[in-house]
Design an enzyme around this catalytic site. Structure first.
Site, PDB file in Angstrom:
ATOM      1  N   ASP A   1      24.917 112.082 104.240  1.00 60.15           N
ATOM      2  CA  ASP A   1      24.330 112.684 102.815  1.00 60.15           C
ATOM      3  C   ASP A   1      25.233 113.603 102.069  1.00 60.15           C
ATOM      4  OD1 ASP A   1      22.366 111.216 104.127  1.00 60.15           O
ATOM      5  OD2 ASP A   1      20.997 112.857 104.252  1.00 60.15           O
TER       6      ASP A   1
ATOM      7  N   VAL B   1      25.920 116.944 105.669  1.00 56.79           N
ATOM      8  CA  VAL B   1      25.057 117.894 105.468  1.00 56.79           C
ATOM      9  C   VAL B   1      23.528 117.288 105.398  1.00 56.79           C
ATOM     10  CG1 VAL B   1      26.422 119.234 103.762  1.00 56.79           C
ATOM     11  CG2 VAL B   1      24.928 117.459 102.986  1.00 56.79           C
ATOM     12  N   THR B   2      22.702 118.482 105.803  1.00 56.85           N
ATOM     13  CA  THR B   2      22.753 119.732 106.199  1.00 56.85           C
ATOM     14  C   THR B   2      22.753 119.746 107.728  1.00 56.85           C
ATOM     15  OG1 THR B   2      20.408 120.400 106.211  1.00 56.85           O
ATOM     16  CG2 THR B   2      21.822 120.826 104.032  1.00 56.85           C
TER      17      THR B   2
ATOM     18  N   LYS C   1      18.853 105.908 103.807  1.00 61.09           N
ATOM     19  CA  LYS C   1      17.904 106.280 104.845  1.00 61.09           C
ATOM     20  C   LYS C   1      16.869 106.933 104.137  1.00 61.09           C
ATOM     21  CE  LYS C   1      20.335 110.194 106.450  1.00 61.09           C
ATOM     22  NZ  LYS C   1      19.348 111.182 105.869  1.00 61.09           N
TER      23      LYS C   1
ATOM     24  N   GLN D   1      23.636 123.147 127.564  1.00 59.37           N
ATOM     25  CA  GLN D   1      23.159 122.467 128.893  1.00 59.37           C
ATOM     26  C   GLN D   1      24.079 121.323 129.074  1.00 59.37           C
ATOM     27  OE1 GLN D   1      18.694 122.020 128.790  1.00 59.37           O
ATOM     28  NE2 GLN D   1      18.878 122.492 126.770  1.00 59.37           N
TER      29      GLN D   1
ATOM     30  N   LYS E   1      15.189 111.683 107.529  1.00 58.61           N
ATOM     31  CA  LYS E   1      16.310 112.698 107.905  1.00 58.61           C
ATOM     32  C   LYS E   1      17.159 112.181 108.855  1.00 58.61           C
ATOM     33  CE  LYS E   1      14.366 115.684 105.409  1.00 58.61           C
ATOM     34  NZ  LYS E   1      14.609 115.625 103.805  1.00 58.61           N
TER      35      LYS E   1
ATOM     36  N   CYS F   1      19.718 116.755 108.419  1.00 57.67           N
ATOM     37  CA  CYS F   1      19.834 115.211 108.631  1.00 57.67           C
ATOM     38  C   CYS F   1      20.890 115.176 109.698  1.00 57.67           C
ATOM     39  CB  CYS F   1      20.132 114.569 107.189  1.00 57.67           C
ATOM     40  SG  CYS F   1      18.868 114.556 106.007  1.00 57.67           S
TER      41      CYS F   1
END
Ligand code: TIU
Length: 224
Positions: free
Chosen positions: A28, A161-162, A133, A206, A136, A166
């Site tokens: 984006d 971004v951002t 799209k 993780q 997001k 997204c």
């Protein structure tokens, strides 16, 4: 293209990939988010924060193209009749202009409008995938999965971004679909620096629960 594995230093541990099976995904980088008068500004954001990453994105894109890697560009965009824009998305909050309204760069977040174009510095070239799209995430409501599978892509390198909206949503969608994802930390930005930092930590926490993070320099060195 040689089918050799490349390994670069990354967090939380080195990222190994094969260039022939990898795509550079640019999320984006369209005028709607980066320039004044677009969707990002209508939401009340300072869009100037985002332009800082453009040179780093340009360097990475040029190197990736020179190495022969696949490039995917996405745009958050809706059909002119807004049939793919849920009312909940259009009506939420109190933006100065809503999706589909006329703004200084044409209709906000609508396909084909000037504001919906990718900024010239990162414009797609022939042979690159461009995904419009409605959400997001880059897989929701698109044929991206089919296009990546057709090219046997397994590794995705993310810029754009951002970071926490997204980019993170797309990385999570990719992770659930079995791709190994690497987020380039100097090639992504948020209107909220604290959200960018938190997202980077969330991605690689993780044991790479969502994916890997790294600055772009190690990747540039590996593919150059
Ligand atoms: N508002 C915001 O931070 N982002 C978006 O609405 N879309 C993208 O992140 N592309």
């Amino acid at each position: 293209m040689p089918s050799t594995n490349l390994t670069i230093p990354a967090t939380p541990f080195p990222f190994t990939f094969e260039l022939a099976l990898a795509a550079l995904v640019i999320i984006d980088m369209q005028r709607d988010f980066v320039e004044p008068g677009g969707f990002g500004e209508t939401l009340g954001n300072d869009v100037s924060l985002l332009t800082a990453i453009v040179p780093a994105c340009q360097r990475m894109l040029a190197a990736w193209r020179a190495a022969g890697g696949l490039v995917v560009h996405t745009r958050e965009s809706h059909k002119p009749d807004l049939s793919d824009c849920p009312p909940a998305k259009r009506e939420r909050g109190n933006p100065s202009l809503r999706i589909g309204d006329d703004g200084p760069m044409g209709r906000i977040l609508v396909s084909g409008e000037p504001g919906n174009q990718i900024i010239p510095e990162l414009a797609p070239i022939a042979g690159e995938i461009v995904i419009d799209k409605p959400g997001k995430g880059m897989f929701y409501g698109t044929d991206l999965q089919v296009q990546l599978q057709a090219r046997s892509i397994r590794y995705l390198v993310f810029m754009g971004v951002t970071t926490e909206v997204c980019v993170q949503t797309s990385m999570r969608e990719a992770n659930d679909r079995g791709y190994d994802g690497l987020l380039l930390t100097d090639c992504t930005e948020s209107y909220f620096p604290a959200f960018k930092a938190a997202t980077i930590e969330m991605v690689h926490a993780q044991g790479a629960i969502v994916g890997w993070t790294s600055e772009s320099t190690p990747l540039l060195n590996a593919i150059s």
